[in-house]
Design a protein around this motif. Structure first.
Motif, PDB file in Angstrom:
ATOM      1  N   ILE A 150       7.808   3.378  -3.304  1.00 30.96           N
ATOM      2  CA  ILE A 150       8.891   2.294  -3.109  1.00 30.96           C
ATOM      3  C   ILE A 150       8.533   1.577  -1.636  1.00 30.96           C
ATOM      4  O   ILE A 150       8.951   0.491  -1.574  1.00 30.96           O
ATOM      5  CB  ILE A 150      10.264   2.765  -3.240  1.00 30.96           C
ATOM      6  CG1 ILE A 150      11.005   1.717  -3.643  1.00 30.96           C
ATOM      7  CG2 ILE A 150      10.513   3.780  -2.057  1.00 30.96           C
ATOM      8  CD1 ILE A 150      12.532   2.029  -3.962  1.00 30.96           C
ATOM      9  N   HIS A 151       8.054   2.416  -0.897  1.00 29.00           N
ATOM     10  CA  HIS A 151       7.599   1.887   0.422  1.00 29.00           C
ATOM     11  C   HIS A 151       6.143   1.337   0.499  1.00 29.00           C
ATOM     12  O   HIS A 151       5.199   2.330   0.077  1.00 29.00           O
ATOM     13  CB  HIS A 151       7.628   2.796   1.643  1.00 29.00           C
ATOM     14  CG  HIS A 151       9.239   3.022   1.982  1.00 29.00           C
ATOM     15  ND1 HIS A 151       9.656   4.176   2.153  1.00 29.00           N
ATOM     16  CD2 HIS A 151      10.058   2.135   1.922  1.00 29.00           C
ATOM     17  CE1 HIS A 151      11.154   4.132   2.123  1.00 29.00           C
ATOM     18  NE2 HIS A 151      11.546   3.125   2.167  1.00 29.00           N
ATOM     19  N   GLY A 152       5.718   0.288   0.284  1.00 30.37           N
ATOM     20  CA  GLY A 152       4.486  -0.296  -0.110  1.00 30.37           C
ATOM     21  C   GLY A 152       3.353   0.435   0.512  1.00 30.37           C
ATOM     22  O   GLY A 152       2.261   0.191   0.237  1.00 30.37           O
ATOM     23  N   ASN A 153       3.391   0.745   1.686  1.00 32.19           N
ATOM     24  CA  ASN A 153       2.455   1.222   2.671  1.00 32.19           C
ATOM     25  C   ASN A 153       2.328   2.502   2.667  1.00 32.19           C
ATOM     26  O   ASN A 153       1.840   3.080   3.429  1.00 32.19           O
ATOM     27  CB  ASN A 153       2.575   0.410   4.137  1.00 32.19           C
ATOM     28  CG  ASN A 153       3.733   1.203   4.741  1.00 32.19           C
ATOM     29  OD1 ASN A 153       4.597   1.823   4.100  1.00 32.19           O
ATOM     30  ND2 ASN A 153       3.903   0.734   6.248  1.00 32.19           N
ATOM     31  N   GLU A 154       2.861   3.402   1.457  1.00 30.74           N
ATOM     32  CA  GLU A 154       2.816   4.754   1.574  1.00 30.74           C
ATOM     33  C   GLU A 154       1.953   5.105   0.113  1.00 30.74           C
ATOM     34  O   GLU A 154       2.216   5.483  -1.035  1.00 30.74           O
ATOM     35  CB  GLU A 154       4.244   5.353   1.466  1.00 30.74           C
ATOM     36  CG  GLU A 154       5.061   4.845   2.442  1.00 30.74           C
ATOM     37  CD  GLU A 154       6.449   5.482   2.546  1.00 30.74           C
ATOM     38  OE1 GLU A 154       6.842   6.258   1.619  1.00 30.74           O
ATOM     39  OE2 GLU A 154       6.970   5.408   3.646  1.00 30.74           O
ATOM     40  N   SER A 155       0.414   4.604   0.404  1.00 27.22           N
ATOM     41  CA  SER A 155      -0.169   4.522  -0.779  1.00 27.22           C
ATOM     42  C   SER A 155      -0.555   5.557  -1.235  1.00 27.22           C
ATOM     43  O   SER A 155      -1.180   5.556  -2.342  1.00 27.22           O
ATOM     44  CB  SER A 155      -1.631   3.750  -0.065  1.00 27.22           C
ATOM     45  OG  SER A 155      -1.198   3.331   1.262  1.00 27.22           O
TER      46      SER A 155
ATOM     47  N   GLY B 197       3.567  -3.050   5.420  1.00 32.65           N
ATOM     48  CA  GLY B 197       3.872  -3.271   3.859  1.00 32.65           C
ATOM     49  C   GLY B 197       4.955  -2.334   3.332  1.00 32.65           C
ATOM     50  O   GLY B 197       5.195  -2.249   2.251  1.00 32.65           O
ATOM     51  N   ARG B 198       5.602  -1.934   4.301  1.00 35.40           N
ATOM     52  CA  ARG B 198       6.719  -0.753   3.795  1.00 35.40           C
ATOM     53  C   ARG B 198       7.624  -1.693   2.748  1.00 35.40           C
ATOM     54  O   ARG B 198       8.277  -1.131   1.690  1.00 35.40           O
ATOM     55  CB  ARG B 198       7.417  -0.365   4.908  1.00 35.40           C
ATOM     56  CG  ARG B 198       8.764   0.418   4.845  1.00 35.40           C
ATOM     57  CD  ARG B 198       9.281   1.071   5.893  1.00 35.40           C
ATOM     58  NE  ARG B 198      10.469   1.702   5.805  1.00 35.40           N
ATOM     59  CZ  ARG B 198      10.851   3.168   5.602  1.00 35.40           C
ATOM     60  NH1 ARG B 198       9.507   3.767   5.590  1.00 35.40           N
ATOM     61  NH2 ARG B 198      11.879   3.607   5.242  1.00 35.40           N
ATOM     62  N   THR B 199       8.136  -2.843   3.373  1.00 39.22           N
ATOM     63  CA  THR B 199       9.273  -3.544   2.701  1.00 39.22           C
ATOM     64  C   THR B 199       8.686  -4.480   1.557  1.00 39.22           C
ATOM     65  O   THR B 199       7.570  -4.701   1.145  1.00 39.22           O
ATOM     66  CB  THR B 199      10.102  -4.436   3.709  1.00 39.22           C
ATOM     67  OG1 THR B 199       9.027  -5.200   4.315  1.00 39.22           O
ATOM     68  CG2 THR B 199      10.677  -3.380   4.724  1.00 39.22           C
TER      69      THR B 199
ATOM     70  N   HIS C 241       8.129   9.403  -4.769  1.00 36.25           N
ATOM     71  CA  HIS C 241       6.810   9.843  -3.722  1.00 36.25           C
ATOM     72  C   HIS C 241       6.708   9.138  -2.702  1.00 36.25           C
ATOM     73  O   HIS C 241       6.529   7.733  -2.815  1.00 36.25           O
ATOM     74  CB  HIS C 241       5.781   9.878  -4.678  1.00 36.25           C
ATOM     75  CG  HIS C 241       5.609  10.793  -5.645  1.00 36.25           C
ATOM     76  ND1 HIS C 241       5.118  11.865  -5.790  1.00 36.25           N
ATOM     77  CD2 HIS C 241       6.333  10.855  -7.055  1.00 36.25           C
ATOM     78  CE1 HIS C 241       5.157  12.525  -6.849  1.00 36.25           C
ATOM     79  NE2 HIS C 241       6.246  12.090  -7.705  1.00 36.25           N
ATOM     80  N   HIS C 242       7.049   9.562  -1.414  1.00 37.14           N
ATOM     81  CA  HIS C 242       6.808   8.945  -0.165  1.00 37.14           C
ATOM     82  C   HIS C 242       5.539   9.284   0.471  1.00 37.14           C
ATOM     83  O   HIS C 242       5.175  10.447   0.303  1.00 37.14           O
ATOM     84  CB  HIS C 242       8.122   8.974   0.560  1.00 37.14           C
ATOM     85  CG  HIS C 242       9.251   8.158  -0.041  1.00 37.14           C
ATOM     86  ND1 HIS C 242       9.835   7.015   0.625  1.00 37.14           N
ATOM     87  CD2 HIS C 242      10.040   8.492  -1.313  1.00 37.14           C
ATOM     88  CE1 HIS C 242      10.793   6.608  -0.190  1.00 37.14           C
ATOM     89  NE2 HIS C 242      10.876   7.379  -1.148  1.00 37.14           N
ATOM     90  N   GLU C 243       5.605   8.518   1.948  1.00 37.67           N
ATOM     91  CA  GLU C 243       4.730   9.375   3.032  1.00 37.67           C
ATOM     92  C   GLU C 243       5.601   9.132   4.360  1.00 37.67           C
ATOM     93  O   GLU C 243       6.410   8.288   4.446  1.00 37.67           O
ATOM     94  CB  GLU C 243       3.571   8.427   3.276  1.00 37.67           C
ATOM     95  CG  GLU C 243       2.572   8.565   2.034  1.00 37.67           C
ATOM     96  CD  GLU C 243       1.207   7.684   2.482  1.00 37.67           C
ATOM     97  OE1 GLU C 243       1.257   6.988   3.498  1.00 37.67           O
ATOM     98  OE2 GLU C 243       0.308   7.738   1.593  1.00 37.67           O
ATOM     99  N   THR C 244       5.143  10.195   5.121  1.00 41.23           N
ATOM    100  CA  THR C 244       6.087  10.240   6.539  1.00 41.23           C
ATOM    101  C   THR C 244       4.774  10.184   7.606  1.00 41.23           C
ATOM    102  O   THR C 244       3.620   9.803   7.187  1.00 41.23           O
ATOM    103  CB  THR C 244       6.442  11.550   6.612  1.00 41.23           C
ATOM    104  OG1 THR C 244       7.362  11.596   7.783  1.00 41.23           O
ATOM    105  CG2 THR C 244       5.708  12.849   6.174  1.00 41.23           C
TER     106      THR C 244
HETATM  107 ZN   LIG Z   1       8.949   6.054   2.118  1.00 45.10          ZN
END
Ligand SMILES: [Zn+2]
Length: 847
Positions: free
Chosen positions: A134-139, A211-213, A250-253
Motif C-alpha cells: 500500500i506504500h508504493g515504495n515498499e517494493s 512513492g509511498r503515497t 505487506h510493508h517495508e520498514t
Molecule cells: Zn508501509
C-alpha cells in the motif's frame, strides 16, 4: 476431524541471499510447475528482483495468469487517480472458481446473525486476502505478489490442490499503483548494471515526495476509515463483498531492521477489538515463526506497531470479524544496499514477503474452521453487546449544509452502517433535531463496534504512546450536531425509514423575474466552488461583511455575513445569460441561489452598501518539492483541485528567485523550504504589493524565521522529571506528544476567516504540540482554543494548559495568515476546511 497440514514446511528452501537470483531462490524446491503457465522470467524477460516491476508490467502478468488458468479470475474494484486498475486475483480450485458466486454468498451468511446458525463451516472454504505494498515504495511486497500468484497457479501436487479446495485466495498485488509507478521509475533509472550497494548512492535517495503515497500524496494506509481516496473506496467495497477471514498487509520498514510480524504491542490494541482477535493473530504467528526459521531470517513481534487506529489495512479487518496481519520487511529501496552488519538484497526482501505469504496460507488452511467460527461469533456477539451498551443510538444533523451531511452518510454507508431518517422532533443538549433533516444510527446492528469507534469520544487510554492518531471522531470532523440517545423511550417512535442513498438536495435558483442581484450563503460546503466557477467566467462578485434581512414580498430571508452578492448590472453578460449561469451553478454545486428584486433590505446593510466588498478571483501558488511538507501540500492540492476546481500552481523553492509572482494573489507555505535570499526578496515585494501569504502548520516557523510575521511560539518545557532510567527514554518522550487529538475552539463569527460557520464552537484536529500566543491585534485571533479544550483523544494536562486560550489561526500585519494546525487533515476534516478556504477567498478583504 481437524486436518493439520504441514505440507509446505516439509519442503526445503535454498538458503543463499544474492543480488541476482533465479526463481529457485524463492520457490519451494519439490514442487513441479505447470509449464503451460508463463513463469515470471518468461513473461518479463528478467527474473523477479533483478529490476523493479512497474505496475503496468505487474498488472499485465496478473491478467495473463487469469487468462490462461482455470484456477483464477481477475476482479477490478477501482481505478487510481492516474487511471491504473486496482483489483484482486481470485484463486481457488477450478471447481470453486466455477461456483465462486455461490461460495461468496454462502460465506457472507456468516456475517448475518439472523441466518448464520445454519451454516456448516466444515463444508465451507476459508477466504484469505493477501495485500501487497500500500506504500508504493515498499517494493518487495508487490514484487513478491507475482511469485505467490505463480506458485498457486502453476504449482502442482496434492498439497496445493488441498489448499485450493479449501481456500479462496484474493491477491491484491499492488495496493497503490500510482506511488509504485514513481518508485519503480526512480530505482530502475538510477540502477547500475553492476549493482552498487553504497548507501550514499542516488538510487536510495528517492526524490520528493517519494512513492509511498498516492497521486495526491495521501498515505493510503490511513484511509480505510476516511474513504476519501478512490483506492480505499474500492478496496473497502471489495472487503465487504468478500469478507475475507485473514487480511495480510505487506510493508517495508527501515533498511537496518529485521522482519516484523503481528501481534504488535498488546497494550496498544484497540479496546473495541475482541480479545479473540489477538489470540488468533498470535496463533497464525506460529506459522510465520516456522517458515522464517526454515530460511534463517531474523524476526520479532510485540515490540512495535499497534492496531489502535482502525483505519489501516491490518486493523480495519480486526474490527470486522477478520484477522488483519501487518508484515514489515527491511526495505532496500533499491537493489542491493549495505546495512550495518550485512548487505541487504532486493531478492532477500522479496523472499521474506513470499515466505510469510505461504505461512499465512498454511495457517488459514489449518485454522479454517476456527476462523470461520470466529467470523460468525463476531457478528452474533455484536448484537448481544449492543443490547448491553448504555447508548442505544446516535442522532445527528446539520440543517445549514446538506453536502456535508450527505458525505458523512455516504461514508457510513460504505462501511455497511445502517442509517435511518427520524420521524419526530427531539431536543438533546439544547439542540433541536427536527424530523426530516436529522438522522439516526442505532447501535444494535452488525457494525456495532465500528459505530462506537466512529462516534464515541475517547478520553481514557491504557497506553500513552500511539503509532498513529489517538482519536477519529467522525461527527466532530464534520462539525455536526450529534448526540447519543440512552433511553429506550427516546428512541421509541423516533426511527424513520432506512436511508438507501446519501441525501441530495438539487441546488436551484430561487428568483423573481428580473433580479437586481443574486445572492447565496457561504455556509454550504460547496459555496466556494460556486463562487470560483462564477469568478472564472469573469463575473464581478462581492462578499457581504455583515448580515442583513431581505424581504421584497417575494423573497423573505435573513443572510449571514459572508453571503456572496452578484449585482446584475455592470456584468459583461446579458441578464438572461446571467440567470442561466446562476441556475447551472446552483445545480452543479448543490446550493440554493436567490434572486433579489431590489437593493434595499429590511434590516442591516443594503445590497449596494460599501460593506459588500468586491472580490478578486483567487490565483493560488504553493511551495512544493524538497523542504515542503508533502502531506500538508498534498491535502491542500487535493482539496482545491478535486472539490473546488481551484488550480494550484506548485512552485519549487529554487524557482522563487525568478518566478513571476504577480500572476498569483495567494501563496501557501508548508514545511521549511530552502528559498534563496533573492527568492525571499521576490516574495517580500509581492506580499507588500498585496499578495496574501498563508503559513500552514510547520510553515509558520518558516514565516517567523524569515521575518514575514512575528509569531510567538510557546515552547514545551519538558515533563518536569528530574531523573529517569535509560530504558524509559523513548516512552517518557512519547508521553508528552499530541498524537492526533481533537480540541475545541471558539470562533469570532464576524471575522472573514469564520464566514460560513453557524455555531461559534468548532472542533479542530491537532497532531503537533505547537502552541502559539495570540497576536497583539485583538481583532485578528478569530479561532482560539477554549479554556477547557480537549474533546477527544490523548493529551497531557501540562499540554492542555499550554494550549488553552492560544490561537488556532491568526492574521498578522501585511496580509500574512497563519494556520498553526491542520484544517484539511486526511481530507476528512470537512468541518475545518472552510476556515482555510476563507483565507484563500477572503484573505484579501481582511484588514
Ligand atoms: Zn508501509
Amino acid at each position: 476431524m481437524k486436518k493439520i497440514l504441514t505440507l509446505i514446511l516439509l519442503i526445503s528452501f535454498p538458503a543463499l541471499a544474492k543480488s541476482q537470483v533465479t526463481i529457485d531462490y524463492y520457490l519451494p524446491e519439490e514442487i513441479i510447475y505447470n509449464s503451460s503457465i508463463p513463469a515470471p522470467k518468461q513473461f518479463f524477460g528478467h527474473e523477479i528482483g533483478e529490476w523493479h516491476l512497474s505496475p503496468d508490467k505487474l498488472y499485465s502478468y496478473i491478467l495473463e495468469l487469469a487468462k490462461v488458468s482455470e484456477r483464477a479470475i481477475w476482479e477490478e474494484y477501482a481505478k487510481s487517480y492516474e487511471g491504473r486498475p486496482l483489483g484482486q486475483l481470485i484463486i481457488s480450485s477450478p471447481e470453486n472458481i466455477k461456483n465462486i458466486e455461490q461460495l461468496r454468498q454462502e460465506h457472507l451468511i456468516l456475517c448475518d446473525p439472523s441466518r448464520s446458525d445454519k451454516s456448516d463451516v466444515t463444508k465451507m472454504p476459508v477466504f484469505i486476502k493477501l495485500g501487497y505494498g500500500i506504500h508504493g515504495n515498499e517494493s518487495s511486497a508487490q514484487n513478491a505478489s507475482v511469485l505467490v500468484a505463480y506458485y498457486l497457479i502453476a504449482g502442482e501436487g496434492k498439497e496445493i490442490d488441498e489448499l485450493l479446495k479449501n481456500a479462496v485466495i484474493l491477491i491484491d498485488p499492488a495496493l497503490n499503483p500510482d506511488g509504485m509507478q514513481r518508485h519503480s521509475t526512480w530505482v530502475n533509472f538510477t540502477r547500475s548494471l553492476n549493482n552498487n550497494p553504497d548507501p550514499a548512492s542516488w538510487e536510495f535517495n528517492e526524490t520528493w515526495p517519494g512513492g509511498r503515497t498516492n497521486h495526491y500524496w495521501f498515505d493510503l494506509n490511513r484511509d480505510y476509515l476516511m474513504l476519501q481516496q478512490p483506492e480505499s473506496k474500492g478496496r473497502v467495497a471489495a472487503f465487504h463483498k468478500w469478507k475475507p477471514n485473514i487480511n495480510t498487509d505487506h510493508h517495508e520498514t527501515g533498511a537496518g531492521e529485521t522482519f516484523f510480524f503481528q501481534p504488535g504491542i498488546k497494550s496498544r490494541n484497540n479496546p473495541l477489538t475482541p480479545q479473540e482477535n489477538y489470540e488468533l493473530t498470535a496463533e497464525i504467528g506460529k506459522y510465520h515463526e516456522k517458515y522464517l526459521n526454515s530460511i534463517g531470517s531474523l524476526y520479532y513481534t510485540e515490540e512495535s506497531f499497534d492496531d489502535f487506529y482502525i483505519g489501516k489495512g491490518s486493523s480495519y479487518p480486526d474490527i470486522h470479524g477478520s484477522v488483519g496481519i501487518l508484515f514489515e520487511q527491511a526495505g532496500v529501496k533499491g537493489h542491493l544496499r549495505e546495512t550495518p552488519g550485512s548487505v541487504l538484497s532486493f531478492p532477500f526482501a522479496i523472499r521474506n514477503q513470499f515466505i510469510v505469504s505461504l505461512s499465512t496460507l498454511e495457517a488459514g488452511l489449518n485454522m479454517k474452521n476456527k476462523l470461520l467460527e470466529n467470523q460468525r461469533n463476531f457478528y452474533k456477539e455484536a448484537l448481544i453487546l449492543a443490547n448491553k451498551h448504555p447508548v442505544r443510538a446516535y442522532i445527528f444533523s446539520e440543517p445549514s449544509d446538506n453536502s456535508r451531511v450527505s458525505e458523512f452518510i455516504n461514508i457510513l454507508m460504505q462501511h455497511r452502517i445502517k442509517v435511518f431518517g427520524t420521524s419526530a422532533d427531539i431536543t438533546k443538549n439544547g439542540v433541536l433535531y427536527k424530523a426530516g433533516n436529522s438522522y439516526i444510527v442505532p447501535l444494535k446492528q452488525t457494525e456495532y463496534r465500528f459505530i462506537r469507534s466512529l462516534f464515541e469520544p475517547v478520553m481514557e487510554f491504557t497506553d500513552s504512546a500511539f503509532y498513529d492518531i489517538s482519536t477519529w471522531n467522525l461527527p466532530m470532523s464534520f462539525n455536526l450536531n450529534y448526540s447519543g440517545l440512552t433511553l429506550a423511550k427516546e428512541i421509541d417512535g423516533l426511527i424513520g425509514s432506512e436511508i438507501t442513498s446519501p441525501p441530495t438536495t438539487s441546488g436551484q435558483l430561487v428568483s423573481p423575474g428580473d433580479p437586481y442581484a443574486f445572492l447565496f450563503e457561504w455556509r454550504e460546503y460547496y459555496s466556494p466552488k460556486a463562487l470560483f466557477l462564477l469568478q472564472k467566467t469573469g463575473l464581478k462578485t462581492r462578499v457581504s461583511m455583515e448580515s442583513f434581512v431581505y424581504d421584497d414580498g417575494v423573497l423573505k430571508k435573513s443572510f449571514s455575513a459572508g453571503t456572496i452578492v452578484i449585482p446584475a448590472s455592470g456584468q459583461a453578460i446579458s441578464g438572461q445569460e446571467l440567470k442561466s449561469l446562476m441556475e447551472k451553478t446552483a445545480k452543479e454545486c448543490n446550493i440554493p441561489i436567490y434572486g433579489a428584486g431590489t437593493g434595499l433590505t429590511t434590516e442591516g446593510i443594503d445590497l449596494g452598501s460599501n460593506r459588500i466588498v468586491i472580490l478578486s478571483k483567487p490565483s493560488v501558488a504553493m511551495v512544493t518539492g524538497e523542504g515542503a511538507n508533502s502531506a500538508d501540500a498534498g491535502e491542500i492540492w487535493h482539496l482545491l483541485d478535486t472539490r473546488f476546481t481551484v488550480p494550484v500552481t506548485m512552485i519549487t523553492a529554487q524557482r522563487f528567485s525568478t518566478a513571476d509572482l504577480k500572476r498569483y494573489n495567494v501563496l501557501i507555505i508548508t514545511g521549511s523550504p530552502d528559498i534563496s535570499p533573492a527568492g525571499l526578496d521576490n516574495i517580500r515585494a509581492w506580499n507588500r504589493s498585496g499578495g496574501i501569504l498563508i503559513g500552514y502548520e510547520g510553515g509558520n516557523r518558516w514565516l517567523a524565521r524569515n521575518k514575514f510575521a512575528e509569531i510567538e511560539f510557546i515552547e514545551e518545557t519538558g515533563d518536569g522529571k528530574e531523573d529517569g532510567i535509560y530504558i524509559n527514554r523513548a516512552a517518557d518522550r512519547q508521553v508528552r506528544q499530541i498524537p492526533g487529538s481533537i480540541f475545541e475552539t471558539h470562533l469570532d463569527l464576524t471575522h472573514p476567516l469564520c464566514f460560513g460557520y453557524t455555531r461559534d464552537i468548532l472542533p479542530v484536529f491537532k497532531s503537533t504540540s505547537t502552541a502559539v500566543k495570540k497576536v497583539a491585534d485583538i481583532y485578528n485571533n478569530p479561532v482560539q482554543y477554549t479554556e477547557d479544550p480537549l474533546l477527544s483523544g490523548y493529551c497531557t494536562v501540562k499540554n492542555i494548559n499550554r494550549i488553552k486560550g492560544t490561537s488556532f489561526a491568526s492574521v498578522h500585519e501585511n496580509r500574512v495568515i497563519s494556520f498553526y494546525d491542520n484544517t484539511n487533515f486526511r481530507a476528512i476534516w470537512y468541518g475545518t476546511n472552510k476556515i482555510f478556504l476563507n483565507a484563500i477567498f477572503f484573505g484579501q478583504v481582511i484588514r
